[in-house]
Design an enzyme around this catalytic site. Structure first.
Site: not given
Ligand code: NAD
Ligand code: TDX
Length: 341
Positions: A127-128, A155, A159
């Site tokens: 992640t960034d 978190y 990572k």
């Molecule tokens: P998510 O929370 O939606 O999904 C995570 C998945 O991992 C779930 O299906 C959960 O059951 C599974 N999991 C958790 N712990 C586990 C374990 N111990 N063993 C096996 N499975 C397990 O997450 P996401 O948003 O899809 O993110 C996926 C990846 O991308 C993560 O590594 C996150 O750090 C990275 N990422 C997410 C974002 C974002 O904006 N969501 C951005 C950049 C990077």
């Molecule tokens: O209720 C809320 N109100 C609010 O103001 C929530 C849930 C979030 N926020 C703000 C916090 C952040 O500035 O919105 C922004 C985005 O929040 P999240 O959706 O929780 O994302 P962020 O913390 O930016 O992290 C996400 O992007 C990077 C993903 O959850 C991570 O897994 C990924 O690595």
């Protein structure tokens, strides 16, 4: 040529979208989803591919060395893509332990299995957030792959630790690794604890829209399919040992996102409620994606104005999926996190 790919965390948001993309694009690939099904993993997300002949679902924890090794023994994967993680910053502030366990120790187990059984590529989905944040008043600054690691939350620290371990396994053991560091994703199957789906769900229920702090924090949003396409390119053509940033130059302040959602849903901005700030709240994320563009030709395809419309429409068309989630255990989480903010 046919390949077998293990996708960990494939029942979550980005992993499931990646499975859909790969099964559609590569009809001769065997895709295996390894997922623990934590609160964030949902089997109903995978229902359209559950009976696909090239798909197998295995419920297991990436920290469970025995289960992981048995799966490698059975499947001998060519590629592993590790999405599995605890992914929500707010939860990491409440309870860091499980983040260290899954995000760091789980990564080690997956890489140990790759070392033992041999692998063409181990890809770590990072992640960034590992770069920390940028100031709000310096729009000229971006994260490049050379930006120092400088984390803010448990978190992001977990990572970043995993990233360092992945690079160490490459240097020390010659494991053929790649790492991608993507900006904030949005799109279908995004868990409703995250900003965009939470605001959509609350707005539809005419509930307050809880904006942390001033709402001026900036995130760099990318449609999930574009992230999946970037990972597809990296695992096939990326250089071993390299880190690739992924992002589409789409920076937006949180408050502007929430206002767009209100407008699209025809809801009043009076629902917006400023609440206590997140501890250690990162100010601004902004990715410089020059490297992946120059080396692999990747460019984002979905503009935010189209992606957010598609996403909102998806949440309107798939109420069952998210209403089932928010009516369960999630309610306790919501009350605990938002009651006294
Ligand atoms: P998510 O929370 O939606 O999904 C995570 C998945 O991992 C779930 O299906 C959960 O059951 C599974 N999991 C958790 N712990 C586990 C374990 N111990 N063993 C096996 N499975 C397990 O997450 P996401 O948003 O899809 O993110 C996926 C990846 O991308 C993560 O590594 C996150 O750090 C990275 N990422 C997410 C974002 C974002 O904006 N969501 C951005 C950049 C990077
Ligand atoms: O209720 C809320 N109100 C609010 O103001 C929530 C849930 C979030 N926020 C703000 C916090 C952040 O500035 O919105 C922004 C985005 O929040 P999240 O959706 O929780 O994302 P962020 O913390 O930016 O992290 C996400 O992007 C990077 C993903 O959850 C991570 O897994 C990924 O690595």
């Amino acid at each position: 040529m046919s390949k077998t790919i293990i996708v960990t965390g494939g029942a979550g948001f980005i992993g499931s979208n990646f499975l859909f993309h790969m099964l559609k694009k590569y009809p001769d690939y065997r895709m295996i989803c390894l997922d623990k099904l934590t609160y964030a993993g949902n089997l109903s997300t995978l229902k359209t591919i559950m009976d696909h002949p090239n798909f197998r679902f295995v419920k297991a924890d990436i920290c469970d060395r025995e289960a992981v090794f048995v799966l490698f023994e059975e499947e001998h994967p060519d590629i592993v893509v590790n999405f599995a993680a605890e992914s929500h910053v707010d939860r990491s502030i409440e309870n860091p332990g499980v983040f260290l366990e899954t995000n760091i120790m789980g990564t080690q187990v997956m890489m140990d299995a790759c070392r033992k059984y041999g692998i063409e590529r181990y890809h770590q989905v990072s992640t960034d957030e590992v770069y920390g944040d940028l100031p709000l008043d310096r729009p000229d600054l971006f994260f490049t792959e050379e930006t120092p690691i400088h984390t803010s939350s448990p978190y992001s620290a977990s990572k970043a630790s995993a990233d360092l371990l992945v690079l160490a396994y490459h240097r020390t053991f010659g494991l053929p690794v790649t790492i991608s560091r993507c900006s904030n994703n949005y799109g279908p199957y995004h868990f409703p604890e995250k900003l965009i789906p939470l605001m959509i769900a609350n707005a539809l229920a005419d509930k307050p829209l809880p904006v942390y702090g001033t709402g001026e924090n900036v995130r760099d949003w990318l449609y999930v399919e574009d992230h999946c396409k970037a990972i597809d390119l990296i695992i096939h053509n990326g250089r071993v040992g390299e880190v690739y940033n992924i992002g589409g130059h789409n920076e937006m302040a949180n408050i502007d996102i929430v206002k767009i959602i209100c407008k699209e849903l025809g809801k009043p901005e009076s629902l917006i409620t400023y609440v206590g700030d997140r501890k250690g709240h990162d100010l601004r994320y902004a990715i410089d994606p020059t490297k992946i563009h120059n080396e692999l030709g990747w460019l984002p395809e979905t503009m935010f104005k189209d992606g957010i419309k598609k996403t909102i429409q998806w949440y309107l068309d798939n109420k069952e999926w998210w209403q089932e989630i928010i009516s369960g255990e999630y309610q306790n989480y919501y009350e605990k996190m938002y009651a006294n903010r």
